[in-house]
Design an enzyme around this catalytic site. Structure first.
Site, PDB file in Angstrom:
ATOM      1  N   GLU A   1      15.153   8.273  -6.207  1.00 54.73           N
ATOM      2  CA  GLU A   1      15.877   7.806  -4.819  1.00 54.73           C
ATOM      3  C   GLU A   1      16.611   8.400  -4.210  1.00 54.73           C
ATOM      4  OE1 GLU A   1      13.073   6.080  -3.478  1.00 54.73           O
ATOM      5  OE2 GLU A   1      12.342   4.667  -5.299  1.00 54.73           O
TER       6      GLU A   1
ATOM      7  N   VAL B   1       6.535  -1.555 -17.177  1.00 55.69           N
ATOM      8  CA  VAL B   1       7.155  -0.830 -18.161  1.00 55.69           C
ATOM      9  C   VAL B   1       6.886   0.338 -18.675  1.00 55.69           C
ATOM     10  CG1 VAL B   1       8.711  -1.347 -20.428  1.00 55.69           C
ATOM     11  CG2 VAL B   1       9.027  -3.123 -19.237  1.00 55.69           C
TER      12      VAL B   1
ATOM     13  N   GLY C   1       5.008   2.809 -17.545  1.00 53.30           N
ATOM     14  CA  GLY C   1       4.663   3.557 -16.929  1.00 53.30           C
ATOM     15  C   GLY C   1       2.584   3.009 -17.443  1.00 53.30           C
TER      16      GLY C   1
ATOM     17  N   LYS D   1      13.652  -3.362 -18.032  1.00 53.78           N
ATOM     18  CA  LYS D   1      12.308  -2.989 -19.229  1.00 53.78           C
ATOM     19  C   LYS D   1      12.348  -3.488 -20.681  1.00 53.78           C
ATOM     20  CE  LYS D   1      11.488   0.626 -16.378  1.00 53.78           C
ATOM     21  NZ  LYS D   1      10.803   2.236 -15.522  1.00 53.78           N
TER      22      LYS D   1
ATOM     23  N   THR E   1       2.956   3.572  -2.520  1.00 54.15           N
ATOM     24  CA  THR E   1       2.341   5.203  -3.554  1.00 54.15           C
ATOM     25  C   THR E   1       1.974   4.537  -4.651  1.00 54.15           C
ATOM     26  OG1 THR E   1       4.464   6.263  -3.549  1.00 54.15           O
ATOM     27  CG2 THR E   1       3.417   6.654  -5.308  1.00 54.15           C
TER      28      THR E   1
ATOM     29  N   PHE F   1       0.455  -1.207  -0.093  1.00 56.97           N
ATOM     30  CA  PHE F   1      -0.247   0.272   0.426  1.00 56.97           C
ATOM     31  C   PHE F   1       1.158   1.705   0.248  1.00 56.97           C
ATOM     32  CE2 PHE F   1      -3.893   2.211   2.729  1.00 56.97           C
ATOM     33  CZ  PHE F   1      -4.768   2.019   0.749  1.00 56.97           C
TER      34      PHE F   1
END
Length: 433
Positions: free
Chosen positions: A190, A132, A134, A205, A13, A11
């Site tokens: 990050e 891959v 989004g 990807k 983002t 749970f």
């Protein structure tokens, strides 16, 4: 059948985005599917943090096993990430006959063969559109829309962090460090950005896309990977003078007996559509025999764009459940017995064009020495800029080449680097025309 039950593991983002879409767009989904998608459980170790979504009591729990073991759950959605618990939960869900949706490209790229084999054996679906690009439907396009095509090549900007950083350096003149800090502040990068800026995320990807496009086993280990951390504003400025932009590209090309699979900073012409994909956006161009060239473009990450791709997979599986269809589309686009072990071409064997920048002493004859070594290794120069200004005591000499072999380029640069008039390691950026 009145409803299909969904269990969500993770749970964070993207998991929050999935839950929001399933709850807020419940009526739209029912109108399109003919059944309710019921989010029965969400499992996460953190059941206290406010995610900005109102859940019915009892939905959010901290026990993933309870979700997987529930006989009423039809679809398990894995949003945990990583390759430890995520793999364990996915395999357990498959073993219990549940369909699975994931966005976990690292797991698929490194251990996807095992997961796909388990799903095929059990006769369940595995959805992974969100792994891959989004919200770009690149996986659906290759598996379904382009099923009648021989795909010749794919070239993609598949990491929003790198694209944002390169865009900031190009458009604002930012340093790499400042651009990275801005990406982190905006949540694009990050705290430890290594996976992104060193090209590993993009390689994950590309490994998945190559398998889909060329009918090959997933092969991450043989992909050539080079990140953007050594790209300087100086080289980006020189690229612009030559009519190019620098992008981190994933490149997959089918050569008949092998596949080129490489990730590296690349100069592309300003009239290439990919050169106008800026900020955190992603894009993929595909060249196929029937369609010619096409491009998909959109947000490659984020709560709602990625959540949208996940829910798209859930909807596809729900339709198959309702219609009683089973394994209608092969998980990796090709039937399992048609998947081949196609070798990845070693990067030393590729032929492409190159950008070189040499830091050299400002003396007569330097240019002829460098050009002589390049000629010795069959590297033909297409353009030369010798800048008069000194940078840290040296004059930059910039060259573009005609098509050359990577192995020859490496040998030539090693010899040039040993010249007493060359004061620093040469810079190389590949060019894709």
């Amino acid at each position: 059948m009145k409803k299909i039950n969904v269990g969500l593991l993770g749970f964070g983002t993207v998991g929050t985005g999935v839950a929001k879409i399933l709850i807020n767009n419940k009526d739209i989904l029912h109108a399109r599917l003919g059944v309710d998608l019921n989010l029965k459980y969400i499992a996460d170790i953190d059941t206290k943090t406010d995610r900005g979504i109102q859940l019915e009591p009892g939905i959010l729990i901290n026990d993933a096993a309870r979700v997987i073991d529930d006989p009423e759950i039809d679809i398990i959605v894995e949003m945990i990430g990583g390759q430890g618990a995520a793999k364990e939960f996915i395999l357990k869900a498959i073993d219990k006959g549940k369909h699975v949706v994931t966005a976990n490209k690292a797991l698929l790229a490194s251990q996807g063969a095992e997961i796909v084999k388990a799903a095929d054996k059990k006769g369940v679906e595995l959805g992974y559109e969100a792994s891959v690009g989004g919200c770009m439907p690149i996986i659906k396009s290759v598996r379904e829309s382009l099923a009648g095509n021989k795909i010749n090549s794919m070239t993609g900007i598949l990491n929003g962090t790198c694209n944002y950083i390169l865009s900031k350096i190009t458009d604002d003149g930012s340093s790499f460090e400042d651009a990275l800090a801005q990406a982190q502040a905006k949540g694009f990068a990050e705290a430890d950005p290594t996976l992104d800026i060193e090209g590993f995320d993009t390689a994950h990807k590309l490994a998945v896309l190559n398998a889909l496009a060329y009918g090959m086993e997933i092969n991450l280990n043989d992909i050539y990977i080079e990140g953007i951390s050594k790209i300087t504003p100086l080289d980006i400025a020189f690229a612009w003078e030559f009519g190019y932009k620098v992008k981190l590209l994933a490149i997959g090309k089918y050569n008949g007996n092998s596949v080129e699979a490489r990730v590296h900073p690349t100069m592309i012409s300003l009239d290439n559509p990919l050169s106008n994909v800026n900020g955190s956006l992603n894009a993929v161009t595909i060249s196929a025999d029937a369609t010619g060239d096409m491009m998909l473009y959109g947000h490659g990450a984020g709560m709602m764009p990625t959540g949208s791709a996940v829910v798209g997979d859930i909807a596809d599986i729900a339709r198959n459940i309702v219609s009683g269809s089973k394994n209608r589309i092969p998980i990796l686009s090709y039937k399992p017995d048609a998947v081949k072990k196609i070798p990845v071409m070693p990067v030393d064997e590729i032929f492409t064009n190159y950008y070189f920048r040499f830091a050299a002493a400002d003396r007569p004859g330097v240019l002829s020495k460098i050009a002589g070594i390049l000629g010795k290794f069959n590297i033909s120069i297409s353009s030369v800029h010798q800048k008069g200004r000194e940078i840290q005591g040296s004059v930059p000499i910039v060259m573009l080449t005609h098509t050359a072999k990577e192995a020859d380029v490496k040998k030539a640069l090693e010899e040039i680097q040993n010249l007493d008039v060359v004061t620093d390691k040469p810079v190389l950026i590949r060019i894709e025309e």
